[in-house]
Design a protein around this motif. Structure first.
Motif, short mmCIF file in Angstrom:
data_model
loop_
_atom_site.label_atom_id
_atom_site.label_comp_id
_atom_site.label_asym_id
_atom_site.label_seq_id
_atom_site.Cartn_x
_atom_site.Cartn_y
_atom_site.Cartn_z
N UNK A 147 14.69 24.51 14.84
CA UNK A 147 14.43 25.94 14.62
C UNK A 147 15.45 26.57 13.67
N UNK A 148 16.65 26.01 13.64
CA UNK A 148 17.69 26.57 12.78
C UNK A 148 17.46 26.23 11.31
N UNK A 149 16.76 25.17 11.06
CA UNK A 149 16.50 24.73 9.68
C UNK A 149 15.41 25.59 9.06
N UNK A 150 15.70 26.17 7.90
CA UNK A 150 14.68 26.96 7.21
C UNK A 150 13.69 26.05 6.49
N UNK A 151 14.22 24.99 5.86
CA UNK A 151 13.36 24.09 5.11
C UNK A 151 13.87 22.66 5.28
N UNK A 152 12.94 21.74 5.46
CA UNK A 152 13.30 20.34 5.65
C UNK A 152 12.68 19.52 4.54
N UNK A 153 13.53 18.78 3.84
CA UNK A 153 13.00 17.83 2.85
C UNK A 153 12.74 16.53 3.60
N UNK A 154 11.47 16.12 3.67
CA UNK A 154 11.10 14.94 4.44
C UNK A 154 11.47 13.64 3.72
N UNK A 155 11.25 13.60 2.43
CA UNK A 155 11.54 12.40 1.66
C UNK A 155 10.42 12.10 0.69
N UNK A 156 10.33 10.82 0.30
CA UNK A 156 9.40 10.39 -0.73
C UNK A 156 8.44 9.33 -0.20
N UNK A 157 7.21 9.40 -0.68
CA UNK A 157 6.20 8.39 -0.36
C UNK A 157 5.59 7.92 -1.66
N UNK A 158 5.39 6.60 -1.79
CA UNK A 158 4.69 6.04 -2.95
C UNK A 158 3.46 5.29 -2.42
N UNK A 159 2.32 5.46 -3.10
CA UNK A 159 1.08 4.79 -2.71
C UNK A 159 0.50 4.05 -3.92
N UNK A 160 0.07 2.81 -3.70
CA UNK A 160 -0.47 1.97 -4.77
C UNK A 160 -2.00 1.96 -4.75
N UNK A 161 -2.59 2.45 -5.83
CA UNK A 161 -4.05 2.52 -5.92
C UNK A 161 -4.69 1.13 -5.83
N UNK A 162 -4.21 0.18 -6.62
CA UNK A 162 -4.85 -1.14 -6.65
C UNK A 162 -4.71 -1.87 -5.31
N UNK B 48 0.80 7.05 7.88
CA UNK B 48 1.79 6.01 8.11
C UNK B 48 3.10 6.33 7.36
N UNK B 49 2.95 6.75 6.11
CA UNK B 49 4.12 7.10 5.31
C UNK B 49 4.89 8.28 5.86
N UNK B 50 4.17 9.33 6.28
CA UNK B 50 4.82 10.51 6.85
C UNK B 50 5.53 10.15 8.16
N UNK B 51 4.89 9.33 8.98
CA UNK B 51 5.53 8.92 10.24
C UNK B 51 6.85 8.19 9.98
N UNK C 251 0.81 -1.23 0.00
CA UNK C 251 0.00 0.00 0.00
C UNK C 251 0.84 1.27 0.00
N UNK C 252 1.89 1.31 0.83
CA UNK C 252 2.69 2.53 0.95
C UNK C 252 4.16 2.18 1.16
N UNK C 253 5.03 2.96 0.52
CA UNK C 253 6.47 2.88 0.73
C UNK C 253 6.96 4.27 1.09
N UNK C 254 7.89 4.34 2.03
CA UNK C 254 8.47 5.62 2.45
C UNK C 254 9.97 5.58 2.30
N UNK C 255 10.51 6.70 1.83
CA UNK C 255 11.95 6.81 1.63
C UNK C 255 12.40 8.11 2.32
N UNK C 256 12.78 8.02 3.60
CA UNK C 256 13.17 9.22 4.35
C UNK C 256 14.42 9.89 3.79
N UNK C 257 14.43 11.21 3.83
CA UNK C 257 15.60 11.97 3.40
C UNK C 257 16.60 12.14 4.54
N UNK C 258 16.12 12.06 5.76
CA UNK C 258 16.96 12.25 6.95
C UNK C 258 17.02 10.96 7.76
N UNK C 259 18.04 10.85 8.62
CA UNK C 259 18.11 9.67 9.48
C UNK C 259 17.05 9.78 10.58
#
Length: 164
Positions: free
Chosen positions: A96-111, A134-137, A79-87
């Protein structure tokens, strides 16, 4: 008189819709994802106002199976795959020091999601939201590789579902 400034949260969603069923089910999926991810992050980090970016792939069985095989060494759809950008410890720090955080990638399967909802007789939108949460977590360091971690992650998912 003091004016209270509400914390704003900028969320950028990079979206690729690869399977046609997503487009017909959610004509305004980009707006839905942006609002949902803002609410998810607000539930998890209520006092942080960091800007976030996330990439989401809405795909189908064939590509999801390929991604799962390539990156997780599992030769099946999911159903879902997550690929975090950070450890996984990154989000425990003060961001607070970070201006922007790239969280990573999520893929979701419709079928896959469609098969689950038919089998379990549940609502597509509810299950889609649950998988998005679930993917964001996973992107922010949560895992369920033990019963204790599974229980903690599942309780947080339920709390977030009620809030969005």
């Amino acid at each position: 008189m003091m004016i209270m400034k509400k914390k704003s949260r900028m969320v950028k969603v990079n979206l690729v819709i690869e399977h046609k069923s997503w487009k017909s089910r959610y004509p305004k999926v980009n707006l839905f994802l942006k609002k949902s991810i803002k609410k998810i992050l607000l539930s998890i980090f209520p006092s942080r106002s960091m800007a976030c970016e996330i990439s989401i792939l809405l795909t189908g069985t064939k590509n999801m199976k390929n991604l799962n095989k390539k990156f997780k060494k599992i030769n099946k759809d999911t159903d879902v795959l997550s690929f975090p950008a950070e450890d996984k410890n990154f989000f425990k720090k003060d961001l607070k020091l970070k201006k922007k955080v790239y969280l990573g990638d999520i893929a979701l399967s419709y079928q896959y999601i469609e098969a689950i909802i038919k089998k379990e007789n549940i609502n597509f939108d509810d299950y889609f939201k649950k998988m998005l949460i679930h993917g964001v977590l996973h992107l922010i360091g949560y895992e369920h590789d033990s019963f204790k971690k599974y229980k903690k992650m599942n309780l947080l998912e339920q709390k977030i579902i009620r809030s969005i």
